[in-house]
Design a protein around this motif. Sequence first.
Motif, PDB file in Angstrom:
ATOM      1  N   TYR A 232     -86.174  67.311 -13.033  1.00  0.00           N
ATOM      2  CA  TYR A 232     -88.119  67.772 -12.545  1.00  0.00           C
ATOM      3  C   TYR A 232     -88.976  66.540 -12.769  1.00  0.00           C
ATOM      4  O   TYR A 232     -89.401  65.084 -12.486  1.00  0.00           O
TER       5      TYR A 232
ATOM      6  N   GLY B  75     -88.981  63.801 -14.992  1.00  0.00           N
ATOM      7  CA  GLY B  75     -88.489  62.634 -14.524  1.00  0.00           C
ATOM      8  C   GLY B  75     -89.182  61.849 -13.418  1.00  0.00           C
ATOM      9  O   GLY B  75     -89.292  61.035 -13.020  1.00  0.00           O
ATOM     10  N   ALA B  76     -89.683  62.734 -12.775  1.00  0.00           N
ATOM     11  CA  ALA B  76     -90.479  62.305 -11.191  1.00  0.00           C
ATOM     12  C   ALA B  76     -91.408  61.730 -11.726  1.00  0.00           C
ATOM     13  O   ALA B  76     -92.659  60.725 -11.404  1.00  0.00           O
TER      14      ALA B  76
ATOM     15  N   ALA C  60     -90.174  72.547 -12.227  1.00  0.00           N
ATOM     16  CA  ALA C  60     -91.396  72.334 -13.024  1.00  0.00           C
ATOM     17  C   ALA C  60     -91.898  72.779 -14.296  1.00  0.00           C
ATOM     18  O   ALA C  60     -91.992  73.920 -14.079  1.00  0.00           O
ATOM     19  N   PHE C  61     -92.281  72.142 -15.158  1.00  0.00           N
ATOM     20  CA  PHE C  61     -93.396  73.106 -16.500  1.00  0.00           C
ATOM     21  C   PHE C  61     -91.685  74.003 -17.156  1.00  0.00           C
ATOM     22  O   PHE C  61     -91.191  73.413 -17.182  1.00  0.00           O
TER      23      PHE C  61
ATOM     24  N   MET D  44     -98.113  71.006 -16.976  1.00  0.00           N
ATOM     25  CA  MET D  44     -98.264  70.414 -15.908  1.00  0.00           C
ATOM     26  C   MET D  44     -99.871  69.333 -16.097  1.00  0.00           C
ATOM     27  O   MET D  44     -99.707  68.126 -15.468  1.00  0.00           O
TER      28      MET D  44
ATOM     29  N   VAL E 184     -97.845  65.946 -17.611  1.00  0.00           N
ATOM     30  CA  VAL E 184     -97.158  65.591 -16.341  1.00  0.00           C
ATOM     31  C   VAL E 184     -98.416  64.568 -15.401  1.00  0.00           C
ATOM     32  O   VAL E 184     -97.937  63.340 -14.524  1.00  0.00           O
ATOM     33  N   LEU E 185     -99.706  65.337 -15.108  1.00  0.00           N
ATOM     34  CA  LEU E 185    -100.393  64.743 -14.336  1.00  0.00           C
ATOM     35  C   LEU E 185    -101.136  63.398 -15.189  1.00  0.00           C
ATOM     36  O   LEU E 185    -100.953  62.695 -15.056  1.00  0.00           O
TER      37      LEU E 185
ATOM     38  N   THR F 178     -98.334  60.590 -15.563  1.00  0.00           N
ATOM     39  CA  THR F 178     -97.975  60.307 -13.938  1.00  0.00           C
ATOM     40  C   THR F 178     -99.339  58.941 -13.826  1.00  0.00           C
ATOM     41  O   THR F 178     -98.907  57.900 -13.689  1.00  0.00           O
ATOM     42  N   LEU F 179    -101.093  59.700 -14.197  1.00  0.00           N
ATOM     43  CA  LEU F 179    -101.931  58.336 -13.955  1.00  0.00           C
ATOM     44  C   LEU F 179    -101.711  57.402 -14.772  1.00  0.00           C
ATOM     45  O   LEU F 179    -101.899  56.703 -14.694  1.00  0.00           O
TER      46      LEU F 179
END
Lengths: 591, 89
Positions: A71, A73-74, A243-244, A251, A254-255, A258-259
Motif C-alpha cells: 500500500y 507505494g501509493a 495501510a499504516f 498516516m 504518508v500525507l 504525498t503532498l
Amino acid sequence: MTIKIWTYIMVGLTFGLYLVIAWMSRVKDTRGFYVAGGGVPPLANGMATAADWMSAASFISMAGIISFTGYTGAVYLMGWTGGYVLLALLLAPYLRKFGKFTVPDFVGDRYYSDTARVVALICAIFVSLTYVAGQMRGVGIVFSRFLEVDVNTGVIIGMVIVFVYAGLGGMKGITWTQVAQYLVLIVAFLIPAAAISRMVTGSFIPQLGFGSSILSGPDAGRHLLETLDQIGQDLGFSAYTSAFGPGNKSMLDVLCMTLALMVGTAGLPHVIIRFYTVPSVRAARLSAGYALLFIAILYTTAPAVAAFARYNMVGTVNEAPYAQAPTWFKNWERTGLIAWMDKNGDGVIQYRAGAPFAGKPQSSGQIGAHGQVLLANAPAPGANELYVDPDIMVLANPEIAALPAWVIALVAAGGLAAALSTASGLLLVIASSVSHDLYYRVINRGASERARLTLGRVMIGVAVCVAGYFGINPPGFVAQVVALAFGLGASSFFPILVLGIFWKRATREGAICGMIAGIGFTMFYIVQTKFLGMAPWFMGVSPEGIGAVGMVLNFAVTVVVSALTPAPPQAVQDMVETVRFPRGAGAAVDH
Amino acid sequence: MTQSTQTTGSMREYWRRNVGYMAVLLAIWATVSYGCGIVFVEPLNAVTVGGFPLGFWFAQQGSIFVFVVLIFVYYLLMLRLDRKYDVHE
C-alpha cells in the motif's frame, strides 16, 4: 539470436532514431533553442512532458519499490501524478501567458528583483544537477547489465548522444526526441506487463488483472490481492493492501510525503518549462491533460506489475530447493541483484520478513555446495535467506514471464529512453539558467543572439560533463538527494509562483524571505536527518515529506512579509492582471 | 488588456468563475487522494469491489484516473468560459 545481439540491435536502432531527429530539428535562434519556437502541438508536448518526467526511477525502480512496500507505494503513485492537477490548474496556463523562457524569468519579472531571479536560478540549477547525476548513473547501469560494457563507457556513450541532440536542437531537438523516447519506453513497459498479467490472471490488461483471480496453481480461483495479503502475513510481513500499522509509515508521514511529491512535481523547473513550448494558453491546459494521460498509462500499470511480480517471485522461489530455482534467478544472481545465503544449510530458499544479511551482497568469489554464489556478508538474525533488489521486478520481468529475447532487449532500450529523456530536459534547464538567466538577464543585456546561442550550446556541453562526472563517480548521497530535489522544488518555487499569480499584493521582500525560509528549513531538516543521523524530530515526518512543511512555511512567510512591505509597483500588478486572461498570448519572447 | 479596462466588471466575473472551477476541482482532487486514498483508507478497505479493497484501489489506481479526468474537465470548462467572456485566443 542471443539477448545480447538483440539488445545491440534495439539500442542501436533507437539511438540512430534520436540522432536523425536531432539533425532534422536543429535550430538557429534562441527562441528555438529555449522554447522550441513555441510551436509544439499539445499532443506532442504531452508525450514529451511524459518522457521528460518519467525517469529511470519511474521505469526501472518504481514497480519494485511498490512490490516490497505494498500500500505505502501509493505515495509515489499519487505523489508523482497528482502534481499535474496543480500544474494544469494553478501554473501552466498563466506561465504560458506570461511567455518568457525560464522559471527564473517569471520570478525575476514578477518580483521586480534580480535578487529573486538569482535565488531562483540557483535553486533551478541545484535541483536539476541533483537529478541529472542519477539519470547518467542509470544509463551506465543499463549499459553494463544488458550489453556487458563497463559502467563508465556506458555513461560516456550516453553523454555523447545527449550532447549531440540537446546541443544541436536545444529545446526543439529535445522535444522531438522525447516524443520518440516516450513511445519506446511505453511499449517496452507495456509488452512485458501485459504478458505477465496474462500469465498470472488470464487478462491482457494489467489494470484489470490486478483485481482478478489467479488463473492456475495452488491459489487458482482466489483474488490476487487477497492471496498476496495472506502470503505476506504467512511470511511475517504486513498484509499487502493494508495501510499504516507496524512496519509501515504513519498516516501523517504518508500525507506529508504525498503532498511534498505532488507540490515538488509542480515546482520542478524542467517540467514547468515544457509549458512554454506550446502555441497558446488553451494548448498549455490541454497538453497538461495529455501529459498526465500518458504518464497514467505507466503509473496505473506499475502497481499491477508490482503485484504480479511479487506473487510470481514468492511462488517460484520461496521454499524451492536452490538446485531447482529458475534460470532467471541464477542469471540475476551473478549481477548481485538477487542473492541467497543458506543460513540453515538445508539447500532450500526461505523468504521471510527482515534482512538476510548486513548490507548489499558481496560475493566471496566462491561457489557453494548447491552451485550458489557464496557471500562475504555477515548473516543477520532471523530466518530470511533471500536478498532481492527492487529493480529486479521490472528488469527480470520478461524472463520470469518467459518472453522472447527481443522483448528483453526492448526493456533495455526503454530504460535508456527513460533516463536519456529526463537527463536532456534537466540539462537544458541548467544551460538556460546560466546562459539566459544569469549571463543575458543579469550580466550582459547587450549580448547578441548569436553569442547567446553559442553560450547556450557551450553550457549544455559543460552541464553534460558535470553530469557525466557525477555519473562515473557517484557521490554516495545520490539516492538521498532525490528527496532534496523534491523538497526544494516544493518549498522554493511552488508557493511564490502560485502567490505571484493569485495574489497581486505579494511583494519582492515577501518572495525572497519566503524562498529562503522554505528552502532553509527543508535543507536543514534533510541534512540533520539524512546526513547527521538525527531522528526525524518534526512529528516523525520523514525527510522525503518535509518539503510539505517547508512549503507551508514559505507560504506563511511570503504572506506575512508581503503584508508588512509596500505593495508591488503598478506595472507589476498590471502584468499579473494580464497573465490571468488568455487572449494575446503571443509567442514566447525575450523582450 | 485594453478591453479589460473598459469591461473590468466582466473580467472580474470571469476570474471569479475561473477560481470557482478551480476550487471545486481541487476539492475533488484532495478528496480522492488524501481522503479516500490516505485518511479513510482503512474503513474503505473493509469494502471489496471486484477483487480490490476499495481504499487500496483509490490509492494505487482510482485517484490517478480521477486526476486525468479533472484536467480534461477543467480544459473543457475553460474553453467555454473563455468564449463566453470573449477572452479566448
